[in-house]
Design a protein around this motif. Sequence first.
Motif, PDB file in Angstrom:
ATOM      1  N   SER A  38       0.811  -1.220   0.000  1.00 32.93           N
ATOM      2  CA  SER A  38       0.000   0.000   0.000  1.00 32.93           C
ATOM      3  C   SER A  38       0.843   1.268   0.000  1.00 32.93           C
ATOM      4  N   TYR A 164      -3.586   3.632   2.624  1.00 34.56           N
ATOM      5  CA  TYR A 164      -4.429   2.795   1.777  1.00 34.56           C
ATOM      6  C   TYR A 164      -4.117   3.036   0.304  1.00 34.56           C
ATOM      7  N   ARG A 165      -4.548   2.094  -0.513  1.00 34.08           N
ATOM      8  CA  ARG A 165      -4.312   2.182  -1.955  1.00 34.08           C
ATOM      9  C   ARG A 165      -5.648   1.989  -2.667  1.00 34.08           C
ATOM     10  N   ARG A 166      -6.066   2.982  -3.422  1.00 29.13           N
ATOM     11  CA  ARG A 166      -7.363   2.917  -4.094  1.00 29.13           C
ATOM     12  C   ARG A 166      -7.390   1.831  -5.169  1.00 29.13           C
ATOM     13  N   ASP A 215      -8.531  -3.516   4.076  1.00 31.41           N
ATOM     14  CA  ASP A 215      -8.822  -2.085   4.157  1.00 31.41           C
ATOM     15  C   ASP A 215     -10.223  -1.840   4.698  1.00 31.41           C
ATOM     16  N   ARG A 219     -11.191   0.353   8.112  1.00 29.12           N
ATOM     17  CA  ARG A 219     -12.166   1.446   8.107  1.00 29.12           C
ATOM     18  C   ARG A 219     -13.306   1.173   9.085  1.00 29.12           C
ATOM     19  N   ASP A 231      -5.328   9.909   7.413  1.00 32.12           N
ATOM     20  CA  ASP A 231      -5.493   9.130   6.190  1.00 32.12           C
ATOM     21  C   ASP A 231      -4.414   9.515   5.180  1.00 32.12           C
ATOM     22  N   SER A 233      -3.145   8.354   1.321  1.00 33.38           N
ATOM     23  CA  SER A 233      -3.359   7.507   0.147  1.00 33.38           C
ATOM     24  C   SER A 233      -2.035   7.192  -0.534  1.00 33.38           C
ATOM     25  N   ASP A 235      -1.487   7.175  -3.665  1.00 30.97           N
ATOM     26  CA  ASP A 235      -1.244   8.140  -4.745  1.00 30.97           C
ATOM     27  C   ASP A 235      -0.581   9.410  -4.225  1.00 30.97           C
ATOM     28  N   ASP A 236      -1.072   9.934  -3.105  1.00 32.05           N
ATOM     29  CA  ASP A 236      -0.489  11.147  -2.535  1.00 32.05           C
ATOM     30  C   ASP A 236       0.930  10.882  -2.044  1.00 32.05           C
TER      31      ASP A 236
END
Length: 290
Positions: A38, A164-166, A215, A219, A231, A233, A235-236
């Motif tokens: 992740s 987390y990873r979308r 995940d 949550r 939180d 992500s 991507d960030d």
Amino acid sequence: MFPSRKFDFVPIAAPNFALIVSGMSEPRSYLVCASQRSGSTLLVESLRATTVAGNPEEFFQYLPSTSRSPQPRQWFESVTDETVLSLLAPLEPGTADTRTAEQWRDQLLSVGRTPNGVWGGKLMWNQVPLVLDRAAGLPDRSGDDLRSALGDILDRDLAFIHVYRRDVVAQAVSMWRAVQTQVWRDDATPPAPHDGAEYHADGIAHLARILRDQDVQWRNWFETEGLDHIDISFDDLVAAPQATAAKVLVELGLDADLAPPPPLKRQSDGRSKEWVERYRSEAAANGLPL
């Protein structure tokens, strides 16, 4: 961004009187809550590199029966498809961990803490049973649930960071390659084009289900316990690792300027992207998870 509920506890580390005099808050210990692949390793290595944000490791991955992290086939214990299992290394026996729960806790606290008293660590949802089992052996338990176990082992004023990873398909592809090659740590070298890993839609699908469930469980736990958390992500984190680490440091009561350049680089190559695209094209026709 932290829990509104407070608990009375006796700190393990002595108070930092310099901070008290200056009016600053004590920096907080923390637990990174995530699932495999992740991006959590990039975050914890960035925090470790500050030398003041604990020494976060994945302390809870080692199974008492072997003193090893889960082996490739242990991720597929419910799978009977030999075309999947044949791609995974056989189990090795390992050596049983004979430490008592108190010895295990004391070592964990010592290794994970920096001299300023901050402790850092990482926990995956599949490792929760180990936390509960170890905590059960401690004296003066406060309860049998995960929140109590973490408080009894670590700190009742713990900060939680959810990574987390979308894109769960890309996450599962990354993990599928990792369980085959047994190379888990990201570094500056992309995976070798011929690293021995083979594409298998059912192997990826099995891991996608596990990762998605992990995940969801995190949550649900945060919501059930009423726990505020940070939180982060994937991507960030990948797009701006230094800035992301700086934001986390601020939330922990530490200096954002200590955030280092990324100590690790994302493992990525065309082969993984091809597998992701191939899996997506096959998923709809074969009822596989996306």
